[in-house]
Write a protein that holds these residues in place. Structure first.
Motif, PDB file in Angstrom:
ATOM      1  N   VAL A  48      21.691   5.958  15.347  1.00 34.46           N
ATOM      2  CA  VAL A  48      21.693   7.517  16.195  1.00 34.46           C
ATOM      3  C   VAL A  48      21.268   8.180  15.101  1.00 34.46           C
ATOM      4  CG1 VAL A  48      22.405   6.634  17.833  1.00 34.46           C
ATOM      5  CG2 VAL A  48      24.131   7.446  16.108  1.00 34.46           C
ATOM      6  N   LYS A  49      20.896   9.739  16.394  1.00 43.51           N
ATOM      7  CA  LYS A  49      20.298  10.870  14.662  1.00 43.51           C
ATOM      8  C   LYS A  49      20.603  11.962  16.250  1.00 43.51           C
ATOM      9  CE  LYS A  49      16.545  12.719  12.344  1.00 43.51           C
ATOM     10  NZ  LYS A  49      15.332  12.755  11.432  1.00 43.51           N
ATOM     11  N   PHE A  50      21.228  12.452  15.748  1.00 42.67           N
ATOM     12  CA  PHE A  50      21.392  13.463  16.536  1.00 42.67           C
ATOM     13  C   PHE A  50      21.004  15.318  16.558  1.00 42.67           C
ATOM     14  CE2 PHE A  50      24.644  10.824  17.684  1.00 42.67           C
ATOM     15  CZ  PHE A  50      25.089  10.490  18.757  1.00 42.67           C
ATOM     16  N   THR A  51      20.193  15.315  16.900  1.00 38.40           N
ATOM     17  CA  THR A  51      18.785  16.899  16.899  1.00 38.40           C
ATOM     18  C   THR A  51      19.963  18.119  17.569  1.00 38.40           C
ATOM     19  OG1 THR A  51      17.862  16.377  19.240  1.00 38.40           O
ATOM     20  CG2 THR A  51      17.140  15.403  16.523  1.00 38.40           C
ATOM     21  N   GLU A  52      20.809  18.046  18.273  1.00 39.23           N
ATOM     22  CA  GLU A  52      21.304  19.650  18.902  1.00 39.23           C
ATOM     23  C   GLU A  52      22.804  18.609  18.931  1.00 39.23           C
ATOM     24  OE1 GLU A  52      19.403  21.118  20.972  1.00 39.23           O
ATOM     25  OE2 GLU A  52      17.829  20.519  20.978  1.00 39.23           O
ATOM     26  N   PRO A  53      23.325  20.010  18.541  1.00 39.54           N
ATOM     27  CA  PRO A  53      25.118  19.803  17.972  1.00 39.54           C
ATOM     28  C   PRO A  53      25.730  19.727  19.903  1.00 39.54           C
ATOM     29  CG  PRO A  53      24.119  22.481  18.161  1.00 39.54           C
ATOM     30  CD  PRO A  53      22.930  21.820  18.192  1.00 39.54           C
ATOM     31  N   GLY A  54      26.969  18.991  19.983  1.00 37.50           N
ATOM     32  CA  GLY A  54      27.303  18.807  21.065  1.00 37.50           C
ATOM     33  C   GLY A  54      28.402  17.391  21.138  1.00 37.50           C
ATOM     34  N   GLU A  55      28.903  17.404  21.841  1.00 38.07           N
ATOM     35  CA  GLU A  55      30.027  16.521  22.315  1.00 38.07           C
ATOM     36  C   GLU A  55      29.833  15.220  22.764  1.00 38.07           C
ATOM     37  OE1 GLU A  55      33.935  17.760  22.606  1.00 38.07           O
ATOM     38  OE2 GLU A  55      33.475  18.786  20.794  1.00 38.07           O
ATOM     39  N   TYR A  56      29.152  14.225  22.182  1.00 39.72           N
ATOM     40  CA  TYR A  56      28.514  13.451  22.841  1.00 39.72           C
ATOM     41  C   TYR A  56      29.799  11.767  23.122  1.00 39.72           C
ATOM     42  CZ  TYR A  56      24.482  15.644  21.553  1.00 39.72           C
ATOM     43  OH  TYR A  56      23.685  15.871  20.916  1.00 39.72           O
ATOM     44  N   PRO A  57      30.566  11.667  24.167  1.00 43.33           N
ATOM     45  CA  PRO A  57      31.051  10.386  24.513  1.00 43.33           C
ATOM     46  C   PRO A  57      30.921   9.283  24.224  1.00 43.33           C
ATOM     47  CG  PRO A  57      30.436  11.869  26.949  1.00 43.33           C
ATOM     48  CD  PRO A  57      29.802  12.226  25.703  1.00 43.33           C
ATOM     49  N   PHE A  58      31.465   8.528  23.964  1.00 47.35           N
ATOM     50  CA  PHE A  58      31.313   7.316  23.494  1.00 47.35           C
ATOM     51  C   PHE A  58      32.178   6.510  24.006  1.00 47.35           C
ATOM     52  CE2 PHE A  58      33.798   7.691  19.693  1.00 47.35           C
ATOM     53  CZ  PHE A  58      34.415   7.161  19.241  1.00 47.35           C
ATOM     54  N   LEU A  59      32.043   4.817  24.418  1.00 43.43           N
ATOM     55  CA  LEU A  59      32.697   4.125  25.096  1.00 43.43           C
ATOM     56  C   LEU A  59      33.050   2.672  25.150  1.00 43.43           C
ATOM     57  CD1 LEU A  59      32.588   3.799  29.167  1.00 43.43           C
ATOM     58  CD2 LEU A  59      30.966   5.588  27.605  1.00 43.43           C
ATOM     59  N   CYS A  60      33.871   1.291  25.399  1.00 46.25           N
ATOM     60  CA  CYS A  60      33.608   0.940  25.862  1.00 46.25           C
ATOM     61  C   CYS A  60      33.101   0.300  26.743  1.00 46.25           C
ATOM     62  CB  CYS A  60      34.488  -0.625  25.135  1.00 46.25           C
ATOM     63  SG  CYS A  60      34.878  -2.343  25.635  1.00 46.25           S
ATOM     64  N   SER A  61      31.872  -0.788  27.406  1.00 44.81           N
ATOM     65  CA  SER A  61      31.975  -0.354  28.767  1.00 44.81           C
ATOM     66  C   SER A  61      32.601  -1.954  29.570  1.00 44.81           C
ATOM     67  CB  SER A  61      30.731  -0.149  29.517  1.00 44.81           C
ATOM     68  OG  SER A  61      29.522  -0.991  28.922  1.00 44.81           O
ATOM     69  N   PHE A  62      33.071  -2.693  28.732  1.00 47.10           N
ATOM     70  CA  PHE A  62      33.689  -3.562  29.884  1.00 47.10           C
ATOM     71  C   PHE A  62      34.219  -3.310  30.910  1.00 47.10           C
ATOM     72  CE2 PHE A  62      35.973  -7.609  29.187  1.00 47.10           C
ATOM     73  CZ  PHE A  62      34.827  -8.842  29.718  1.00 47.10           C
ATOM     74  N   PRO A  63      34.394  -3.927  31.839  1.00 45.70           N
ATOM     75  CA  PRO A  63      35.782  -3.422  33.156  1.00 45.70           C
ATOM     76  C   PRO A  63      36.886  -3.429  31.776  1.00 45.70           C
ATOM     77  CG  PRO A  63      34.451  -5.283  33.520  1.00 45.70           C
ATOM     78  CD  PRO A  63      34.021  -5.703  31.706  1.00 45.70           C
ATOM     79  N   ALA A  64      37.203  -2.002  32.416  1.00 46.11           N
ATOM     80  CA  ALA A  64      39.213  -2.126  32.176  1.00 46.11           C
ATOM     81  C   ALA A  64      39.700  -1.447  30.671  1.00 46.11           C
ATOM     82  CB  ALA A  64      39.610  -2.845  32.884  1.00 46.11           C
ATOM     83  N   HIS A  65      38.190  -1.513  29.886  1.00 51.04           N
ATOM     84  CA  HIS A  65      38.561  -1.271  28.778  1.00 51.04           C
ATOM     85  C   HIS A  65      38.762   0.789  28.448  1.00 51.04           C
ATOM     86  CE1 HIS A  65      37.575  -5.201  27.137  1.00 51.04           C
ATOM     87  NE2 HIS A  65      38.685  -5.454  27.781  1.00 51.04           N
ATOM     88  N   TYR A  66      37.452   1.198  29.199  1.00 52.28           N
ATOM     89  CA  TYR A  66      37.820   2.716  29.275  1.00 52.28           C
ATOM     90  C   TYR A  66      39.109   3.195  29.190  1.00 52.28           C
ATOM     91  CZ  TYR A  66      36.476   7.669  30.286  1.00 52.28           C
ATOM     92  OH  TYR A  66      36.801   9.234  30.506  1.00 52.28           O
ATOM     93  N   GLN A  67      39.818   2.618  30.269  1.00 50.23           N
ATOM     94  CA  GLN A  67      40.768   3.158  30.753  1.00 50.23           C
ATOM     95  C   GLN A  67      42.445   2.531  30.288  1.00 50.23           C
ATOM     96  OE1 GLN A  67      38.260   1.696  33.026  1.00 50.23           O
ATOM     97  NE2 GLN A  67      37.991   2.740  34.958  1.00 50.23           N
ATOM     98  N   VAL A  68      42.018   1.839  28.932  1.00 49.50           N
ATOM     99  CA  VAL A  68      42.978   1.564  28.753  1.00 49.50           C
ATOM    100  C   VAL A  68      42.701   2.127  27.315  1.00 49.50           C
ATOM    101  CG1 VAL A  68      44.363  -0.508  27.085  1.00 49.50           C
ATOM    102  CG2 VAL A  68      43.317  -1.369  29.427  1.00 49.50           C
ATOM    103  N   GLY A  69      41.862   3.282  26.232  1.00 54.37           N
ATOM    104  CA  GLY A  69      41.702   4.436  25.763  1.00 54.37           C
ATOM    105  C   GLY A  69      40.345   3.692  25.048  1.00 54.37           C
TER     106      GLY A  69
END
Ligand code: CU
Length: 161
Positions: A132-153
């Protein structure tokens, strides 16, 4: 008789020169650039945790985000990925929609426009990486999309400045 000896000496000289640490330091753009972007190694485990939840990058810096599933539970019950979303995306809403997207490995087609990049969904001991390469400053969220894993952290933020 003399030729082989000369060749051996020449080869030895080449090897010594090639291994010189001084030479590597003198040309960092050479071999270093050929090695590719800096790698950030993330792990995911059976406790549904990444080893890091915040990553800081410089604008324009190209990095390889590598994910290793260090767990041992079967893939159907415990798999992990990394999905990087555009800045400003609603990651909680993404996770909810993604949980139902079984047919597309939990990457919902309806929200594909919010995805910058994602790894494969990884079973135990599997690994995958994205560049990945970000050409704009900012806050980019990332997550695991397996069911319920986001909710656990299994989520975090890539801060680009
Ligand atoms: Cu996960």
């Amino acid at each position: 008789m003399k030729l082989p000896l000369l060749l051996t000496t020449a080869l030895l000289a080449l090897v010594v020169t090639g291994c010189s640490p001084k030479e590597e330091a003198a040309s960092p753009a050479g071999p270093a650039a050929a090695a590719g972007p800096r790698t950030i190694e993330l792990t995911a485990n059976d406790s549904m945790k990444y080893n890091m939840n915040s990553i800081s990058l410089a604008v324009g810096e190209e990095v390889r985000l590598s994910l290793i599933n260090i767990g041992s539970m079967p893939k159907q019950a415990m798999a992990h990925n990394i999905v990087v979303l555009k800045a400003g995306s609603d990651s909680a809403a993404f996770a909810t929609t993604a949980a139902a997207a079984i047919a597309t490995d939990y990457i919902p087609a309806s929200l594909a426009g919010e995805v910058i990049a994602h790894t494969k969904m990884l079973g135990p001991k599997q690994t995958d990486s994205i560049i990945v390469k970000f050409t704009e400053p900012g806050e980019y969220p990332f997550l695991c999309s397996f069911p319920a894993h986001y909710q656990v952290g299994m989520k975090g933020v890539i801060t680009v400045r």
